[in-house]
Design a protein around this motif. Sequence first.
Motif, PDB file in Angstrom:
ATOM      1  N   SER A   5       0.837  -1.181  -0.001  1.00 35.37           N
ATOM      2  CA  SER A   5      -0.001   0.134   0.038  1.00 35.37           C
ATOM      3  C   SER A   5       0.852   1.317   0.152  1.00 35.37           C
ATOM      4  O   SER A   5       2.021   1.281   0.742  1.00 35.37           O
ATOM      5  N   ARG A   6       0.393   2.227  -0.578  1.00 35.25           N
ATOM      6  CA  ARG A   6       1.195   3.470  -0.457  1.00 35.25           C
ATOM      7  C   ARG A   6       1.178   4.267   0.487  1.00 35.25           C
ATOM      8  O   ARG A   6       1.726   5.376   0.765  1.00 35.25           O
ATOM      9  N   GLU A  18       7.284   0.524  10.207  1.00 33.92           N
ATOM     10  CA  GLU A  18       7.672  -0.956  11.025  1.00 33.92           C
ATOM     11  C   GLU A  18       6.782  -2.072  10.842  1.00 33.92           C
ATOM     12  O   GLU A  18       7.272  -3.100  10.756  1.00 33.92           O
ATOM     13  N   ALA A  19       5.578  -1.981  10.516  1.00 30.84           N
ATOM     14  CA  ALA A  19       4.469  -2.700  10.174  1.00 30.84           C
ATOM     15  C   ALA A  19       5.120  -3.605   8.885  1.00 30.84           C
ATOM     16  O   ALA A  19       5.220  -4.949   8.585  1.00 30.84           O
ATOM     17  N   GLU A  20       5.145  -2.831   7.868  1.00 31.38           N
ATOM     18  CA  GLU A  20       6.005  -3.412   6.570  1.00 31.38           C
ATOM     19  C   GLU A  20       7.190  -4.238   6.852  1.00 31.38           C
ATOM     20  O   GLU A  20       7.421  -5.262   6.180  1.00 31.38           O
ATOM     21  N   LYS A  21       8.018  -3.713   7.772  1.00 31.14           N
ATOM     22  CA  LYS A  21       9.225  -4.599   7.919  1.00 31.14           C
ATOM     23  C   LYS A  21       8.788  -5.862   8.620  1.00 31.14           C
ATOM     24  O   LYS A  21       9.625  -6.924   8.370  1.00 31.14           O
ATOM     25  N   ILE A  22       8.078  -5.826   9.647  1.00 31.42           N
ATOM     26  CA  ILE A  22       7.521  -7.060  10.265  1.00 31.42           C
ATOM     27  C   ILE A  22       6.975  -8.053   9.184  1.00 31.42           C
ATOM     28  O   ILE A  22       7.171  -9.159   9.044  1.00 31.42           O
ATOM     29  N   LEU A  43      -0.066  -4.888   2.688  1.00 31.64           N
ATOM     30  CA  LEU A  43      -0.450  -4.372   4.157  1.00 31.64           C
ATOM     31  C   LEU A  43      -1.510  -3.797   3.949  1.00 31.64           C
ATOM     32  O   LEU A  43      -1.645  -2.628   3.508  1.00 31.64           O
ATOM     33  N   TYR A  44      -2.745  -4.160   4.742  1.00 30.95           N
ATOM     34  CA  TYR A  44      -3.943  -3.560   4.509  1.00 30.95           C
ATOM     35  C   TYR A  44      -3.891  -2.444   5.323  1.00 30.95           C
ATOM     36  O   TYR A  44      -3.448  -2.183   6.569  1.00 30.95           O
ATOM     37  N   ASP A  45      -4.453  -1.260   4.795  1.00 29.16           N
ATOM     38  CA  ASP A  45      -4.257   0.154   5.431  1.00 29.16           C
ATOM     39  C   ASP A  45      -5.461   0.853   5.500  1.00 29.16           C
ATOM     40  O   ASP A  45      -5.487   2.052   5.850  1.00 29.16           O
TER      41      ASP A  45
END
Length: 129
Positions: A5-6, A18-22, A43-45
Motif C-alpha cells: 500500500s502507498r 515498521e509494520a512493513e518491516k515485520i 499491508l491492509y491500510d
Amino acid sequence: MTARSRRRHRSGDDAGTEAEKILELMYAQGKAQFGDAMKSFWLYDGDLCPGCLARPIDRIKFKGKDAVSINGFIYRPRGVLIGYFLCEVCAKYIFKEAEKNPYKETPLHADIERNLADAYLRYLSSLDA
C-alpha cells in the motif's frame, strides 16, 4: 514484484514502515515454509478494523502496556500474505478465545479473512483504474 500500500497506516509516526518491516519478515518465513505458494505481500491500510468494520485501528492495552496487534493470513487464490491490524475489542476477543480453545479459529477469523480479501481485490482494481 511485491504489492504494497502507498498510504501509511498511521499518520504522524512510523507504524506503517515498521509494520512493513515485520510483514517482510513474516513473508520471508512464509516463503521459506511454503515456497512458490507465496508470491507477494500487502499491508491492509484501512482505517477500520477488518474484523468488525466498525472500530478504528489503534494501539491496544495488552498486559498493561501499549501494543499493536499485527497479524497476517495467506490469501491463497493470489498467493499473497495480507498483513493487518485489529482493534482492541477484536484482538482481545481472539486472545480470550485462544486461551479457551488454542489453535481453533473463531467465526471472527472468517470475517477478517473475507473482509481482507475484499479489500485486497478492491486495491487490485484501483491499480487498473
